[in-house]
Enzyme design. Structure first.
Site, PDB file in Angstrom:
ATOM      1  N   LYS A   1       0.856  -1.191   0.000  1.00  0.00           N
ATOM      2  CA  LYS A   1       0.000   0.000   0.000  1.00  0.00           C
ATOM      3  C   LYS A   1       0.889   1.237   0.000  1.00  0.00           C
ATOM      4  CE  LYS A   1      -3.824   0.908   0.712  1.00  0.00           C
ATOM      5  NZ  LYS A   1      -4.649   0.754   1.916  1.00  0.00           N
ATOM      6  N   HIS A   2       0.697   2.095  -0.959  1.00  0.00           N
ATOM      7  CA  HIS A   2       1.420   3.362  -1.043  1.00  0.00           C
ATOM      8  C   HIS A   2       2.929   3.174  -0.958  1.00  0.00           C
ATOM      9  CE1 HIS A   2      -2.244   5.666  -1.257  1.00  0.00           C
ATOM     10  NE2 HIS A   2      -2.710   5.013  -0.206  1.00  0.00           N
TER      11      HIS A   2
ATOM     12  N   ASN B   1      12.285   6.208   7.399  1.00  0.00           N
ATOM     13  CA  ASN B   1      12.895   5.187   8.261  1.00  0.00           C
ATOM     14  C   ASN B   1      11.938   4.013   8.439  1.00  0.00           C
ATOM     15  OD1 ASN B   1      15.365   6.532   8.954  1.00  0.00           O
ATOM     16  ND2 ASN B   1      14.269   7.773  10.470  1.00  0.00           N
TER      17      ASN B   1
ATOM     18  N   HIS C   1      13.754   5.394  -0.743  1.00  0.00           N
ATOM     19  CA  HIS C   1      12.919   6.588  -0.920  1.00  0.00           C
ATOM     20  C   HIS C   1      12.497   6.712  -2.377  1.00  0.00           C
ATOM     21  CE1 HIS C   1      13.508   8.316   3.068  1.00  0.00           C
ATOM     22  NE2 HIS C   1      14.775   7.985   2.992  1.00  0.00           N
TER      23      HIS C   1
END
Length: 392
Positions: free
Chosen positions: A67-68, A231, A392
């Site tokens: 999810k996301h 993180n 990221h």
């Protein structure tokens, strides 16, 4: 085909949108059903990398629930116990394959966050997996193949619009990655760092006994973290992520968030939860939501007069704080991975409360001695991997 037009980007106003091969060649994915969007493909490609690497490292089929652009759960295809069948809403007469078990366990890590997920399988999707997925709220799936029966089942989801993507398992990405932010292009080498049992040779605690099962669980944790927004911290039990804390600015907040999820996963096994008297008309997502509220500090919102009748056939008794604490204290031999070093021993203190006994983290903090001493205080085993896994 080297380009695929998308409906829009992250948001409806971000047009045009497409995926394409920057350096030519065909896309490694084929859309078999539906019309996946920008975020769908971000989830799909991250999830595929995770499950592929997990199977390579563990030698078992693997699955993830995304999810996301972060995994809500990831797991290996180990058999389900009778309790797990019940807590994951598996039909009593359902015949399960190892691939189906992998996905059921991956989704079961955090069923609330897996609502509307993107599923990923390291092996071809079979009918058993498709039958289970058909009953869940999900946006799409990526796998290296589909049986005819599985594809036919999946095409019935979402009024025929369920997203089904097939990926070429032999595809090897370019070694360089590019990303544009505010008109500026970033370039970096792809993170092809291999995670296996060799990560755990530098054990820094007094207790150096690291069983094979713990090594397997630490591998699951680290590979999961490799594709989790940083993180991040991941708790794993029996080849299954049971708590993922993603995208937090503070390491302790990652550890707390993942620990809270691990505690909720364990509490779902409590007899009082397994025997909640749901109305027959309650949908699976509503059951998940009710269980989450029942186990939270907001349980009165669910059990007050006039509210419980919408969910249960009779009013259940709430679990007391002491009952929850006592049940969670039964949890043992949990493995924990962290994508960067623990700066303080408070992370170890919090992890211990959720049954953590084995830890893998990069090390390198100026307070490593304090972190190690905290682990030694609880007879934990901690390995320094020397490798950060930011994503990221």
């Amino acid at each position: 085909m080297n380009e695929l037009e998308l409906k829009y980007g992250c948001n409806p106003n971000q047009k045009p949108a497409r995926i394409f091969m920057r350096q030519g060649g065909d896309l490694p994915v084929t859309v078999l059903n539906g019309k996946p969007g920008y975020i769908n493909f971000l989830d799909a490609l991250n999830a595929w990398q995770l499950v592929r690497e997990l199977e390579e490292a563990a030698g078992l089929p693997a699955a993830a629930s995304f999810k996301h652009v972060s995994p809500a759960g990831a797991a290996l295809g180990l058999p389900l116990s009778d309790v797990e069948r019940k807590m994951y809403f598996v039909e009593p007469d359902a015949e399960l394959t190892d691939v189906a078990c992998a996905y059921i366990r991956a989704r079961g890590a955090d069923r609330l966050c897996s609502y509307g997920d993107w599923a990923a399988l390291s092996r071809p999707c079979d009918a058993a997996t498709a039958k289970y997925l058909r009953l869940e709220v999900s946006d799409g799936i990526i796998a290296p193949g589909y049986t005819e029966e599985a594809l036919a089942i999946l095409k019935t989801k979402k009024k025929g619009n369920y997203n089904v993507v097939q990926i070429d398992p032999d595809y090897v990405p370019a070694p360089q990655e590019y990303k544009d932010v505010f008109g500026v292009t970033f370039q970096q080498g792809r993170n092809d760092y291999k995670i296996d049992a060799s990560q755990f040779t530098n054990i820094v605690t007094q207790n150096r006994v690291l069983p094979d099962s713990a090594q397997r669980d630490l591998i699951v944790a680290l590979i999961t973290l490799k594709y989790t927004q940083s993180n991040s911290v991941c708790y794993v039990k029996d080849g299954q992520a049971i708590g993922v804390g993603a995208g937090q600015q503070s390491r302790i907040h990652c550890t707390r968030l993942a620990g809270q999820k691990a505690d909720t996963w364990l509490l779902r096994r409590h007899p009082s939860v397994l025997s909640l008297p749901f109305l027959d008309t309650i949908r699976r997502p509503d059951r998940d939501n009710a269980i989450d509220i029942y186990l939270s500090d907001e349980w009165e919102d669910l059990l007050r007069d006039g509210a419980w009748q919408n969910t249960f056939t009779k009013k259940p008794e709430p679990l007391s704080v002491e009952e929850k604490r006592s049940w969670i204290a039964r949890q043992t031999d949990v493995a924990l991975g962290s994508d960067a070093f623990f700066p303080f021993g408070d992370n170890v203190e919090r992890a211990r409360k959720s049954g953590v006994r084995y830890i893998a983290q990069p090390g390198g903090s100026i307070r490593d001695d304090h972190v190690i001493a905290t682990a030694d205080k609880y007879d934990m085993v901690m390995a320094f991997t020397g490798m950060r896994l930011f994503h990221h």
